[in-house]
Design an enzyme around this catalytic site. Structure first.
Site, short mmCIF file in Angstrom:
data_model
loop_
_atom_site.label_atom_id
_atom_site.label_comp_id
_atom_site.label_asym_id
_atom_site.label_seq_id
_atom_site.Cartn_x
_atom_site.Cartn_y
_atom_site.Cartn_z
N ASP A 115 0.86 -1.18 0.00
CA ASP A 115 0.00 0.00 0.00
C ASP A 115 0.90 1.23 0.00
O ASP A 115 2.04 1.18 0.48
CB ASP A 115 -0.91 0.00 1.23
N ASP A 131 -6.92 -1.20 -4.67
CA ASP A 131 -8.02 -0.90 -3.75
C ASP A 131 -8.97 0.12 -4.37
O ASP A 131 -10.19 0.01 -4.23
CB ASP A 131 -7.48 -0.35 -2.43
#
Length: 175
Positions: A115, A131
Site C-alpha cells: 500500500d 483498492d
C-alpha cells in the site's frame, strides 16, 4: 457486447498498472518511508499490509488467498461467459477483477500487499491503486442498481398513469 479477449486484455492491463506502481513504490518509497505528494493532504507512504481492507484478518493469508481467488474466479466467469449487458455493470466488474487480481498477486508472491497512498486530512487506511479499482467497481455496481431501480419505478409510474386515449372526452359545451 464486449468480447472475451478484450476483457482479458483490459483486466491484464489494470493488473500491470497496479503491479508497476507497487514496484515503483517498493523501489522508491521503501528506502525513505514516505514522501509528500500534495503537502498536508496526501503522501506516498510505503506500507505492507498482511490483512484485508483496513488491515482486518491480519495473518490470515491462506484464507484471504483462497477466498479472494474463488471470488475472482466467479467474477471472471461472469464477465467472460455471462457478459453483463450494461456497460456500467461490465466496467464495475472489470475494475473489481483487475484490482482483486492485483492484490492477490501481492498476497501470493509476497504474503502481503503493498500500500502507498496515505490521506493526511483524515484518519484512513493506507491504500493502493488496486483498492481504488475494487472500491470504484463496487461503487459503479451499486450506482447501476440504483439507476435500474429508478428506471423501473419510472416505467411502473408511466404504465400506471392513464394515457390520453384512456381519458373520457371532454366537452367544451358547444354544439
Amino acid at each position: 457486447m464486449i468480447s472475451a479477449p478484450i476483457t482479458i486484455v483490459a483486466a491484464a492491463l489494470l493488473v500491470v498498472i497496479d503491479q508497476s506502481i507497487k514496484l515503483w513504490a517498493t523501489v522508491n518509497l521503501a528506502p525513505v518511508g514516505s514522501m509528500p505528494l500534495i503537502p498536508g493532504v496526501v503522501e506516498l507512504r510505503y506500507y505492507l499490509n498482511d490483512g484485508a481492507a483496513f488491515s482486518i484478518l491480519q495473518g490470515k493469508q491462506t484464507f484471504l488467498i483462497l477466498f479472494t481467488g474463488a471470488a475472482l474466479l466467479v467474477v471472471a466467469w461472469y464477465l467472460l461467459f455471462k457478459k453483463p449487458a450494461k456497460k456500467l455493470e461490465y466496467i464495475g466488474w472489470l475494475f473489481v477483477l483487475g484490482g482483486g487480481i492485483g492484490n492477490l498477486v501481492d498476497r501470493v508472491m509476497n504474503g502481503e500487499v503493498v500500500d502507498y497512498i496515505n490521506l493526511l486530512f483524515m484518519n484512513f487506511a493506507v491504500f493502493n491503486f488496486a483498492d481504488i479499482l475494487v472500491c470504484t467497481g463496487i461503487g459503479l455496481l451499486l450506482l447501476g442498481l440504483v439507476l435500474d431501480e429508478v428506471s423501473a419505478r419510472r416505467k411502473k409510474q408511466e404504465e400506471a398513469a392513464p394515457s390520453a386515449a384512456d381519458l373520457p372526452e371532454q366537452s367544451d359545451g358547444t354544439v
